[in-house]
Each structure stands twice: as structure tokens, then as C-alpha cells.
Design a protein around this motif. Sequence first.
Motif, PDB file in Angstrom:
ATOM      1  N   VAL A   1      58.112  31.982  16.996  1.00 30.06           N
ATOM      2  CA  VAL A   1      57.260  31.670  15.847  1.00 30.06           C
ATOM      3  C   VAL A   1      56.450  32.904  15.450  1.00 30.06           C
ATOM      4  O   VAL A   1      55.856  33.571  16.296  1.00 30.06           O
ATOM      5  CB  VAL A   1      56.316  30.497  16.171  1.00 30.06           C
ATOM      6  N   CYS A   2      56.416  33.234  14.173  1.00 34.72           N
ATOM      7  CA  CYS A   2      55.619  34.358  13.669  1.00 34.72           C
ATOM      8  C   CYS A   2      54.184  33.882  13.458  1.00 34.72           C
ATOM      9  O   CYS A   2      53.928  33.027  12.605  1.00 34.72           O
ATOM     10  CB  CYS A   2      56.217  34.888  12.370  1.00 34.72           C
ATOM     11  N   VAL A   3      53.265  34.425  14.239  1.00 41.07           N
ATOM     12  CA  VAL A   3      51.864  34.006  14.182  1.00 41.07           C
ATOM     13  C   VAL A   3      51.075  34.997  13.336  1.00 41.07           C
ATOM     14  O   VAL A   3      51.033  36.194  13.638  1.00 41.07           O
ATOM     15  CB  VAL A   3      51.260  33.910  15.599  1.00 41.07           C
ATOM     16  N   THR A   4      50.462  34.528  12.290  1.00 38.59           N
ATOM     17  CA  THR A   4      49.657  35.383  11.407  1.00 38.59           C
ATOM     18  C   THR A   4      48.174  35.036  11.463  1.00 38.59           C
ATOM     19  O   THR A   4      47.349  35.753  10.902  1.00 38.59           O
ATOM     20  CB  THR A   4      50.137  35.249   9.950  1.00 38.59           C
ATOM     21  N   SER A   5      47.838  33.932  12.128  1.00 39.55           N
ATOM     22  CA  SER A   5      46.452  33.490  12.252  1.00 39.55           C
ATOM     23  C   SER A   5      46.291  32.783  13.587  1.00 39.55           C
ATOM     24  O   SER A   5      47.259  32.240  14.125  1.00 39.55           O
ATOM     25  CB  SER A   5      46.086  32.539  11.112  1.00 39.55           C
ATOM     26  N   PHE A   6      45.079  32.793  14.120  1.00 31.83           N
ATOM     27  CA  PHE A   6      44.870  32.111  15.401  1.00 31.83           C
ATOM     28  C   PHE A   6      45.183  30.621  15.301  1.00 31.83           C
ATOM     29  O   PHE A   6      45.517  29.975  16.295  1.00 31.83           O
ATOM     30  CB  PHE A   6      43.435  32.334  15.900  1.00 31.83           C
ATOM     31  N   LEU A   7      45.100  30.066  14.091  1.00 32.62           N
ATOM     32  CA  LEU A   7      45.416  28.651  13.919  1.00 32.62           C
ATOM     33  C   LEU A   7      46.893  28.375  14.185  1.00 32.62           C
ATOM     34  O   LEU A   7      47.273  27.232  14.451  1.00 32.62           O
ATOM     35  CB  LEU A   7      45.047  28.202  12.509  1.00 32.62           C
ATOM     36  N   GLY A   8      47.705  29.423  14.141  1.00 34.11           N
ATOM     37  CA  GLY A   8      49.126  29.250  14.416  1.00 34.11           C
ATOM     38  C   GLY A   8      49.512  29.513  15.854  1.00 34.11           C
ATOM     39  O   GLY A   8      50.706  29.446  16.204  1.00 34.11           O
ATOM     40  N   LEU A   9      48.533  29.801  16.705  1.00 36.66           N
ATOM     41  CA  LEU A   9      48.850  30.062  18.111  1.00 36.66           C
ATOM     42  C   LEU A   9      49.342  28.788  18.791  1.00 36.66           C
ATOM     43  O   LEU A   9      48.661  27.748  18.723  1.00 36.66           O
ATOM     44  CB  LEU A   9      47.621  30.583  18.851  1.00 36.66           C
ATOM     45  N   PRO A  10      50.478  28.835  19.471  1.00 33.83           N
ATOM     46  CA  PRO A  10      50.937  27.655  20.206  1.00 33.83           C
ATOM     47  C   PRO A  10      50.068  27.420  21.435  1.00 33.83           C
ATOM     48  O   PRO A  10      49.435  28.358  21.947  1.00 33.83           O
ATOM     49  CB  PRO A  10      52.369  28.017  20.595  1.00 33.83           C
ATOM     50  N   PRO A  11      50.023  26.196  21.956  1.00 31.77           N
ATOM     51  CA  PRO A  11      49.189  25.901  23.130  1.00 31.77           C
ATOM     52  C   PRO A  11      49.558  26.744  24.361  1.00 31.77           C
ATOM     53  O   PRO A  11      48.718  26.953  25.238  1.00 31.77           O
ATOM     54  CB  PRO A  11      49.453  24.410  23.391  1.00 31.77           C
ATOM     55  N   SER A  12      50.805  27.204  24.416  1.00 29.45           N
ATOM     56  CA  SER A  12      51.251  27.962  25.594  1.00 29.45           C
ATOM     57  C   SER A  12      50.847  29.429  25.546  1.00 29.45           C
ATOM     58  O   SER A  12      51.039  30.154  26.534  1.00 29.45           O
ATOM     59  CB  SER A  12      52.775  27.873  25.708  1.00 29.45           C
ATOM     60  N   ALA A  13      50.294  29.910  24.429  1.00 31.65           N
ATOM     61  CA  ALA A  13      49.914  31.321  24.314  1.00 31.65           C
ATOM     62  C   ALA A  13      48.771  31.642  25.276  1.00 31.65           C
ATOM     63  O   ALA A  13      47.810  30.884  25.405  1.00 31.65           O
ATOM     64  CB  ALA A  13      49.510  31.642  22.878  1.00 31.65           C
TER      65      ALA A  13
END
Length: 447
Positions: free
Chosen positions: A140-152
Motif C-alpha cells: 500500500v502506498c502511504v501518503t498520510s499517517f491516516l493511511g498507516l496500516p495497524p501493522s506498521a
Amino acid sequence: MAQERSCCVPPIYVVVVEYHHHALEHIHSILRRRKSLLKPWSMLHLDAHPDLACPSDNVPAISCFLPRGNYDDKDNNLYELLDSNSSGIAEWILPLVLAGGLHHVHWIKPPESRQLPIGKHEYNVGAWVSPVKDTLESNVCVTSFLGLPPSARLRVDWRHSYYLDDESVVPTKELTLFKPLQLTVSELQEKPEQELQVNTIHALSFDGDIDWTLDICLDYFCCRNPFLTDIEAINETFAESLVHVATSTRMQTATSGDCLLDPENYKQLLARFQYQFQQVLQEKGDAAIDEMLQFYECKQEARGHFDKLVDSLSTSPDPDKLANMAMEALPNLCMPHETTKSLEEVEESIQLRVEAIHSALKRTKKDPFMITFARSTLDGFTPMGVVEKLQDDILTSVHDVYCGCNVLNKLNSTGPSIRPELFTSASNCRFKVIFDFGEWEGSTFDR
């Protein structure tokens, strides 16, 4: 001069905590109050330890951005997750790098601390998803912290044993939302007139007008390693030899570019070292010691320390107990440990360091917007017998530098006497002080 300026300059927020990671919540609070969460700032960190470890794997990266969220089956937030880990006291700074605007840490260490090398270093702190465990989420391309998956999770790209020991190093290309951290590591001389101290303090100005905080752990002045203290009480020779063999391996002495610092190589080598070390403690024989020598550049010196280690273990009343204590302590033996001194020697050493810090801080060009103190005595780092007077002395010294009003002039010199109420009763005092430990546990700054 300090007394005159206290009435016409902004307040300085001051927090005293017991456990160092408890300072994080207060720092977040003041950053929000100042509306400076996104504005770069720096930290001057005086401590026997770097406190720059990556948070443990039960702490998701998104919690650095949303610290009051609920992140496990007990609905713990970031502060509670750090509280639940014995290593949380060392994991509170990097969340501020990833999500709090902190871009420069100047760690001033005592000479006995050797966990990170003196000098200037720069590396990246970011969120990371394991490409093996979480194939879908890692793509997944993350561009904002709101897009961080729980496993990050939070990771760095600096190949140094401090991070490799915890398996916290990943390639830069695998980090997302990463922020660069400028790290300066230096020492203050204990004689204020020495030129090195002047040179060091100019670096504390942090590029002119940059905002900064002052953070002081009381173990900077006198530090014990609680993982070693109990072993030392049983057998000092064994403890001394144990530290030597644990801190002089090729992994610990490797320099930048060494293939040993490849994360996978390091992981395998560390596992082999720990296994073989356990064999030495169990077998206590020459063959096991000979196998250990592969991990050392200076094999003859290492052999001498292993001989002392085995001899002292063999004569111990309970060698199995001592061996088990050694294996538990092994990952933590690079931390500084003050050798046994008389109380008079300890107090003299502390006074020299308090005076050196006072002299150094007087040369800062800009005042800090916040000052945090950690006692670090209940976790076994600052000796219980010195912490109260030391807290009074360093609070008085720093107050003299950055405020200078007369609120502390009438203290009772026969015992610890500085309480937060003293500062609130003084209308001209620049310090806004709370204690968040003991009877004051849970205190916060008034809105």
C-alpha cells in the motif's frame, strides 16, 4: 539580569517525572499549546543513556501521530503502551521525531556512556511494514499517517549495534513517512574552564532561533545498571568479567561499512554469540571458551576475561542462579554502571557535573521553551541515596540560569525541600512547574 527579564519573557514549562517516558505526554501537551507540532525544534538531552530506541513491537507507528487512540485489546494508548514495556523508558524520543517535529537531538553523555559514538550523525526515522508478514499491507502506498496500516512499526535506517541489537534497522527504501534526525553526541568536561566545554555549548544554540527543550535525567550525574547491580552484589569479579566479554565483541566494535553491520548478518551472529555464551556458562570448559574467541578481535585479552568469568562462576555458591542472571543481563550490559564509590566521592563527582552544566547552560543563546527532568531512581538507575538532594541541586541550578528570581532563596538547607507549590506562590517566577510522581502523580499543566 535574570530576575529583571523574568517578568517580560514567556514562561518556561518545567516537569519532573520519575520514569523518563512519562515526560512524553507533557511534551505533547506543551507542543499542542504552542501550536508547534509541525514546527521543527530541538532537544538538548543530558542523560547516561541515549533513550533513542525504537518502540517495541506492541506500539504501532500510527500511535505516534494519534497518541490517545486505543491500540490493543486493553484499549491502551501510546503512553500506556510505553508504560507496559520495561524498555519504554528508552523509547519515548523517536515518536517525537516521526510525528512531533523534533529534528535535532543533542545527547550530552557522561564519559562512562559508550552506547553511541561521539560526533554528528544523521539517519531516518519512519514507519515500516514487514514485507514478509504483511504482503498486502506492505504494497500500500502511504501518503498520510491516516493511511498507516495497524501493522506498521517505527524503524530506522542507521546500521549501528544500538539498533541492530533490537532488530530495528531496515533499508531506507522500506521506510514510509520518514523524517531525518540530526543527532549530535558529545561530552561536557567537568572543569568549566576547559575550552571543549565552550565549543560544545555553542552547538547547543541549534542554528540561531530554533526552539528547543532541555531534558535532564538525574542518572547523568550518577548511574547504576540495575541489570548488573544484583550480579555485582553476589560476585564482583564475575560481574566485571561479564561486562568485558559482553562489550568488546566484534559486533560492538564494528564501524560503518563493516559487513557485520548488515542486519541479517548481525542477527545471525548475535544469535550464535548468545548460544555459545550460554554453552560457556553451562560447560565451564576450555573447548567452549575457544569457540567464543571467534567473536573477538583481541583473542588473548578475551581469553583472560573468560578464564576469570568461569573461575568465579565455578566457585560461586549457586552457579546456576548466577549463570541465569548473566544470560538475562546480557542484552543490557552496554549501559553505563558506576563503580562502587564512597558517598563522599559520589557527592563530589555529582557536584562537579552540576557546576559544569550550570556553566554550559549560561552560554546558550536562546532559552528553552520547556525543561523536563527524570529522576530514574525506582527503576534502579539513579541511586536512591542521592536522588532527593540531586533533584534540589539541579533544579536550583537550572532555575538560576533561566529565571533567577528569589523563590528558592529561603529553602531549608537540612533536607529536600523544593516542591512545585513554591513556584506557583511566586508571582514573578518564570518557571511553571509540575511534579508528576509520588504524591503529585497525574499532575498536568492548567489549561
